[in-house]
Scaffold this motif. Structure first.
Motif, PDB file in Angstrom:
ATOM      1  N   SER A 258     -25.668   8.825  -0.622  1.00 36.90           N
ATOM      2  CA  SER A 258     -25.402   7.785  -1.600  1.00 36.90           C
ATOM      3  C   SER A 258     -25.686   6.316  -1.113  1.00 36.90           C
ATOM      4  O   SER A 258     -25.476   6.018   0.090  1.00 36.90           O
TER       5      SER A 258
ATOM      6  N   CYS B 181     -24.072   2.167  -2.379  1.00 34.91           N
ATOM      7  CA  CYS B 181     -23.222   1.581  -3.302  1.00 34.91           C
ATOM      8  C   CYS B 181     -23.551   0.190  -3.469  1.00 34.91           C
ATOM      9  O   CYS B 181     -23.165  -0.526  -2.394  1.00 34.91           O
TER      10      CYS B 181
ATOM     11  N   PRO C  57     -16.334   1.811  -7.888  1.00 32.76           N
ATOM     12  CA  PRO C  57     -17.516   1.766  -6.958  1.00 32.76           C
ATOM     13  C   PRO C  57     -18.418   2.843  -7.869  1.00 32.76           C
ATOM     14  O   PRO C  57     -18.129   3.963  -8.180  1.00 32.76           O
TER      15      PRO C  57
ATOM     16  N   LEU D  79     -21.745   5.361  -7.237  1.00 34.40           N
ATOM     17  CA  LEU D  79     -22.548   5.698  -6.193  1.00 34.40           C
ATOM     18  C   LEU D  79     -23.873   6.156  -6.620  1.00 34.40           C
ATOM     19  O   LEU D  79     -23.963   7.151  -7.393  1.00 34.40           O
ATOM     20  N   ASP D  80     -24.931   5.587  -6.032  1.00 32.32           N
ATOM     21  CA  ASP D  80     -26.440   6.141  -6.384  1.00 32.32           C
ATOM     22  C   ASP D  80     -26.724   7.053  -5.441  1.00 32.32           C
ATOM     23  O   ASP D  80     -27.009   6.864  -4.394  1.00 32.32           O
TER      24      ASP D  80
ATOM     25  N   LYS E 298     -21.857   8.264   1.837  1.00 33.77           N
ATOM     26  CA  LYS E 298     -22.486   6.885   1.651  1.00 33.77           C
ATOM     27  C   LYS E 298     -23.009   6.064   2.741  1.00 33.77           C
ATOM     28  O   LYS E 298     -22.512   6.123   3.893  1.00 33.77           O
TER      29      LYS E 298
END
Length: 496
Positions: A31, A33, A43, A45-46, A116
């Protein structure tokens, strides 16, 4: 190159290994952020990528398979989507000799790691134990007995999740009494397997501490060097491979001096499954008849390769061979070395560019040409003619610079990844190298454009793209030599 060690790895492909143990599905969510959630200022997270990998005992099976062994795999899964993914992955990786059992009593063990930008943040687990009824257990026992007869060795991968029951251990003890096979055990409780007298066990430092009942010491190596007899008393293992991660491995047998095998420091990206890789390679090396030193060397090379990968650790046969080859900087000294390198790069989906030449008096035209060639792919490998080859091709007064000097210049170029000398009296073309490397692109200077390349047949057979690059005008070794000779004559005339 170390042909003895490479020959040991070649023998892996004849070995039949029965793997029994806890299946774990490893998932990785990567992901980024860049924002906070407005409702709670946390936050966001994509998720930009998701990967599923074989973990636990399945990673053992995959490592053995990738190293060339024939694998029979026995385990228990739940009846869920993770089980479907598990079967798809096993089939996709070519592990077809499967004895898979399913249970309604628990979910397929799954570990999801949230990262991340490649950095691990959290791990989310589904299931802690795999539970099954007596009917499933009896079916497991029948499969173990059936598969045991056709294998060279058994690998027990016990993560303490419930697949390895005491009935399986009792059965293996009876089977070993009739037909004693090599047995490798990876477990958090080695006393559990004492009755089997395992051939190989692989405790890590923490597991060994618990086993011998000691506290951690500042000097782990010195402390662990004295444990072999204690661990034998508790496990009855013939060979103890105690892993100390960055501090290497201590290899010991009862009443013998322990061997400490150091490892090189490398960038670590993911250690999940590295122990599986180590013991898989160690077992195969043992079956191939390797010495204790070579077993440690091969296993450490495999584990070192695996921890540099982003997901659960595996090592392939070509990757292992390449890591075992003694490499001096960028120089490949043998066509087999080049073949191992190329096999590894192909697995990694790297685009190989190959070119060749004498590179006698290196000039700006060469530098420009090699920079252009490097831009055509991921890896540039340069074949350079030996002194004898240059002599045959260019005449009695060539080369001006010896092979060692020409290689040294090429090694210093950022655009060049690897250099390999070539040339034989019967064939001064790089056809054998092209066959070994199987490059995506073959590069020559544009002065060859209107000629039939001597390597044409092998290039066509491999469907290699041929690219002709322009030279810088008036730049060539021959012209430089002519200018030097002309200037020398002028100077001599003035002197006279």
């Amino acid at each position: 190159m170390n042909t003895q060690t490479i020959n040991l790895v070649d023998q892996f492909k004849n070995k039949k290994i029965l793997v029994i143990g806890d299946f774990i599905l490893d998932k990785y969510l990567d992901s980024t952020c860049t924002r906070l959630a407005p409702e709670s200022s946390i936050p966001v997270l994509d998720i930009k990528g998701q990967t599923s990998c074989l973990g636990g005992s399945a990673n053992v099976a995959l490592n053995l398979h990738n190293l060339g062994a024939q694998v029979c795999y026995i385990t228990v899964l739940g009846q869920d989507e993770s089980a479907k993914t598990a079967l798809e992955l096993l089939q996709a990786h070519g592990i077809h000799s499967l004895y898979i059992h399913f249970t309604e009593k628990s979910a397929t063990l799954t570990k999801t790691r949230l990262c991340k930008d490649g950095q691990l943040l959290y791990r989310l687990d589904v299931g802690n134990k795999i539970r099954f009824d007596e009917r499933t257990n009896n079916a497991l026992l029948k499969d173990v007995e059936k598969a045991y007869t056709g294998c060279d060795a058994v690998f027990i991968s016990d993560y303490g999740k419930g697949t390895i029951t005491h009935q399986i251990i009792d059965l293996l003890q009876k089977l070993k009494e009739k037909d004693d096979k090599v047995l490798a055990v990876d477990s958090k409780n080695y006393e559990k397997y004492k009755s089997l007298s395992p051939t190989i066990i692989k405790p890590n430092y923490e597991e060994a501490l618990h086993l011998v009942g000691e506290q951690p010491a500042a000097d782990r190596v010195t402390q662990a060097m004295h444990w072999s007899n204690k661990i034998w008393d508790l496990s009855h293992a013939q060979i103890i491979a105690l892993s100390l991660d960055k501090d290497g491995v201590i290899l010991s047998r009862r009443h013998t001096t322990a061997l400490h095998f150091k490892v090189d420091e490398v960038p670590v990206r993911n250690v999940s499954g590295a122990g599986d890789t180590f013991l898989a390679a160690f077992l195969l090396a043992h079956l191939a008849g390797a010495s204790d030193f070579d077993m440690a060397k091969i296993a450490c090379a495999a584990a070192t390769t695996s921890i540099q990968k982003e997901t659960t650790a595996t090592c392939t046969e070509p990757e292992l061979k390449f890591s075992l080859i003694a490499k001096e900087d960028k120089v490949l000294t043998h066509v087999d070395t080049a073949r191992c390198l190329a096999d590894t790069l192909h697995i990694q989906n790297k685009k190989i560019v190959f070119t060749n030449g004498c590179f006698d008096i290196f000039h700006s035209g060469h530098a420009h040409y090699l920079r252009q060639a490097r831009e055509l792919g991921d890896i540039l490998i340069v074949g350079v003619n030996t002194d004898e080859s240059v002599h045959r091709l260019k005449g009695a007064h060539r080369p001006i610079n010896r092979l060692t000097d020409r290689i040294e210049v090429l090694k210093g170029l950022q655009s060049v990844d690897y250099v390999i000398p070539f040339g034989a009296a019967e064939n001064d073309t790089p056809a054998e190298l092209i066959q070994a490397l199987k490059p995506s692109v073959f590069v020559k200077g544009e002065d060859y454009k209107d000629h039939v390349l001597p390597e044409k047949d092998v290039l066509d057979a491999l469907e290699v793209e041929v690219v002709f690059l322009p030279y810088i005008p008036h730049q060539s070794t021959t012209k430089i030599i002519e200018r030097v000779q002309t200037n020398d004559r002028v100077v001599l005339k003035k002197i006279s």
